[in-house]
Design an enzyme around this catalytic site. Structure first.
Site, PDB file in Angstrom:
ATOM      1  N   SER A 148       0.985  -1.269  -0.003  1.00  0.00           N
ATOM      2  CA  SER A 148       0.015  -0.066  -0.169  1.00  0.00           C
ATOM      3  C   SER A 148       1.031   1.204  -0.045  1.00  0.00           C
ATOM      4  CB  SER A 148      -0.884  -0.112   1.190  1.00  0.00           C
ATOM      5  OG  SER A 148      -1.791   1.179   1.481  1.00  0.00           O
TER       6      SER A 148
ATOM      7  N   TYR B  16      -2.231   0.282  10.605  1.00  0.00           N
ATOM      8  CA  TYR B  16      -2.167  -0.256   9.316  1.00  0.00           C
ATOM      9  C   TYR B  16      -0.904  -0.005   8.598  1.00  0.00           C
ATOM     10  CZ  TYR B  16      -3.849  -0.967   4.468  1.00  0.00           C
ATOM     11  OH  TYR B  16      -3.960  -1.440   3.160  1.00  0.00           O
TER      12      TYR B  16
HETATM   13  P1  NAP Z   1     -11.428  -6.012  -0.105  1.00  0.00           P
HETATM   14  O1  NAP Z   1     -12.418  -5.811  -1.120  1.00  0.00           O
HETATM   15  O2  NAP Z   1     -11.960  -5.823   1.407  1.00  0.00           O
HETATM   16  O3  NAP Z   1     -10.848  -7.434  -0.224  1.00  0.00           O
HETATM   17  C1  NAP Z   1      -9.994  -8.002   0.801  1.00  0.00           C
HETATM   18  C2  NAP Z   1      -9.951  -9.486   0.724  1.00  0.00           C
HETATM   19  O4  NAP Z   1      -9.051 -10.079   1.818  1.00  0.00           O
HETATM   20  C3  NAP Z   1     -11.026 -10.240   0.706  1.00  0.00           C
HETATM   21  O5  NAP Z   1     -11.069 -11.200  -0.452  1.00  0.00           O
HETATM   22  C4  NAP Z   1     -10.944 -10.897   2.041  1.00  0.00           C
HETATM   23  O6  NAP Z   1     -11.830 -12.224   2.057  1.00  0.00           O
HETATM   24  C5  NAP Z   1      -9.796 -11.124   2.160  1.00  0.00           C
HETATM   25  N1  NAP Z   1      -9.061 -11.443   3.384  1.00  0.00           N
HETATM   26  C6  NAP Z   1      -9.226 -10.703   4.618  1.00  0.00           C
HETATM   27  N2  NAP Z   1      -8.833 -11.455   5.776  1.00  0.00           N
HETATM   28  C7  NAP Z   1      -8.395 -12.681   5.229  1.00  0.00           C
HETATM   29  C8  NAP Z   1      -7.860 -13.687   6.020  1.00  0.00           C
HETATM   30  N3  NAP Z   1      -7.624 -13.763   7.206  1.00  0.00           N
HETATM   31  N4  NAP Z   1      -7.656 -15.024   5.215  1.00  0.00           N
HETATM   32  C9  NAP Z   1      -7.924 -15.007   3.937  1.00  0.00           C
HETATM   33  N5  NAP Z   1      -8.403 -13.869   3.070  1.00  0.00           N
HETATM   34  C10 NAP Z   1      -8.592 -12.718   3.905  1.00  0.00           C
HETATM   35  O7  NAP Z   1     -10.160  -5.154  -0.097  1.00  0.00           O
HETATM   36  P2  NAP Z   1      -8.805  -4.802  -1.207  1.00  0.00           P
HETATM   37  O8  NAP Z   1      -9.113  -3.235  -1.730  1.00  0.00           O
HETATM   38  O9  NAP Z   1      -9.289  -5.785  -2.528  1.00  0.00           O
HETATM   39  O10 NAP Z   1      -7.820  -5.399  -0.687  1.00  0.00           O
HETATM   40  C11 NAP Z   1      -6.927  -6.073  -1.201  1.00  0.00           C
HETATM   41  C12 NAP Z   1      -5.472  -5.796  -0.739  1.00  0.00           C
HETATM   42  O11 NAP Z   1      -5.097  -4.490  -1.270  1.00  0.00           O
HETATM   43  C13 NAP Z   1      -5.220  -5.700   0.939  1.00  0.00           C
HETATM   44  O12 NAP Z   1      -3.912  -6.146   1.089  1.00  0.00           O
HETATM   45  C14 NAP Z   1      -5.361  -4.084   1.216  1.00  0.00           C
HETATM   46  O13 NAP Z   1      -4.518  -3.960   2.218  1.00  0.00           O
HETATM   47  C15 NAP Z   1      -4.621  -3.734  -0.133  1.00  0.00           C
HETATM   48  N6  NAP Z   1      -4.701  -2.426  -0.407  1.00  0.00           N
HETATM   49  C16 NAP Z   1      -6.076  -1.740  -0.628  1.00  0.00           C
HETATM   50  C17 NAP Z   1      -6.356  -0.466  -0.996  1.00  0.00           C
HETATM   51  C18 NAP Z   1      -7.627   0.174  -1.338  1.00  0.00           C
HETATM   52  O14 NAP Z   1      -7.897   1.283  -1.099  1.00  0.00           O
HETATM   53  N7  NAP Z   1      -8.661  -0.599  -1.422  1.00  0.00           N
HETATM   54  C19 NAP Z   1      -5.190   0.362  -1.107  1.00  0.00           C
HETATM   55  C20 NAP Z   1      -3.953  -0.219  -0.865  1.00  0.00           C
HETATM   56  C21 NAP Z   1      -3.767  -1.332  -0.523  1.00  0.00           C
HETATM   57  P3  NAP Z   1     -12.340 -12.802   3.094  1.00  0.00           P
HETATM   58  O15 NAP Z   1     -13.029 -11.847   3.784  1.00  0.00           O
HETATM   59  O16 NAP Z   1     -13.713 -13.760   2.246  1.00  0.00           O
HETATM   60  O17 NAP Z   1     -11.592 -13.914   3.826  1.00  0.00           O
END
Ligand code: NAP
Length: 245
Positions: free
Chosen positions: A131, A144
């Site tokens: 991130s 975070y």
């Molecule tokens: P999201 O839509 O909330 O997706 C998060 C995913 O992580 C879900 O599929 C969730 O699946 C999975 N997850 C959470 N805890 C887990 C666990 N204990 N075991 C296995 N799977 C788990 O958010 P996203 O934005 O796509 O996030 C994906 C990545 O991008 C994350 O690492 C986040 O920190 C990073 N990121 C996001 C942003 C942003 O602005 N969206 C920016 C920078 C980085 P389940 O709940 O089904 O397990």
């Protein structure tokens, strides 16, 4: 490249689901993991991949997942997220521990378990979704920030430790991406989550999947070490341009 196995963690939503779709379109045999198995199975059916339940914070779950994936060339460590926006003075340490368990130890647990298969593939690649929070601390972000700084350090160490092995190590660091991220961060408060993206054109999950696919589809001798990708409306973790209607 066709038929090589790519594992995507956290593929039940957002960036992970988009990445699974994109890697399947690139010809990979995609295995998707997350806790919400119903969503995973629908995605796997759509892309012709395999769905295996996975909780990256649970060693037994990771062991069972890896037993179901004897071959793996590409691992996309995407599972993760933020919980809350608490100042240090009001930190809910249970939430902070949960963020470390997922974003740091979860990535290391899955990487460690799949590493023998990734090396044995002869042309492996480990991509971690970090991130902008891994580069720029911001008020309320400490839990975070520390987790994403931590995993960036660990994956940088891994890159050095694997030097000489046929494995690439990449970190993709997005800024604001409109997914379920903010809904999860704010405990299901959709109105508060919507405010994050108000007046902004954020990145989409597909935009980030595009960056991951770019890194993974370079020739084997090319390692994209890190990529920071932000929306044009965002210049760093704290600087966002909001359009007035
Ligand atoms: P999201 O839509 O909330 O997706 C998060 C995913 O992580 C879900 O599929 C969730 O699946 C999975 N997850 C959470 N805890 C887990 C666990 N204990 N075991 C296995 N799977 C788990 O958010 P996203 O934005 O796509 O996030 C994906 C990545 O991008 C994350 O690492 C986040 O920190 C990073 N990121 C996001 C942003 C942003 O602005 N969206 C920016 C920078 C980085 P389940 O709940 O089904 O397990």
């Amino acid at each position: 490249m066709t038929g090589r196995v790519a594992v995507v963690t956290g593929a039940s939503s957002g960036i992970g689901a988009a990445t699974a779709r994109r890697l399947a379109a690139e010809g990979f045999d995609v295995v998707v993991g997350a806790r919400r198995i119903d969503r995973l199975e629908a995605l796997a059916a759509e892309i012709g991949g395999r769905a295996v339940g996975l909780d990256v914070t649970d060693q037994a779950s990771v062991d069972a997942f890896c037993a179901a994936v004897p071959e793996c060339a590409v691992l996309v460590n995407n599972a993760g997220g933020a919980l809350g926006l608490d100042p240090v003075a009001e930190a809910d340490l249970d939430r902070w521990e949960a963020m470390y368990a997922t974003n740091v130890l979860g990535v290391i647990r899955v990487t460690k378990a799949l590493l023998p298969a990734i090396v044995a593939s002869g042309d492996g690649h480990i991509v971690t979704v970090g991130s902008i929070a891994a580069h720029e601390p911001y008020p309320g972000g400490a839990g975070y920030n520390a987790a994403k700084f931590g995993v960036r350090a660990a994956m940088s160490v891994l890159r050095q430790e694997l030097l000489g092995q046929p494995v690439r190590v990449t970190e993709i660091d997005p800024g604001m991406v409109e997914t379920e991220f903010s809904i999860v961060r704010f405990g299901g408060d959709e109105a508060r989550a919507a405010k994050v993206y108000e007046g902004v054109t954020p990145l989409t999950a597909d935009d980030v999947a595009d960056c991951i696919a770019f890194a993974v589809t370079r020739p084997s001798h090319v390692n994209i070490d890190a990529m920071i990708v932000l929306a044009r409306d965002q210049a760093g973790a704290r600087h966002v341009h909001r359009h007035t209607p």
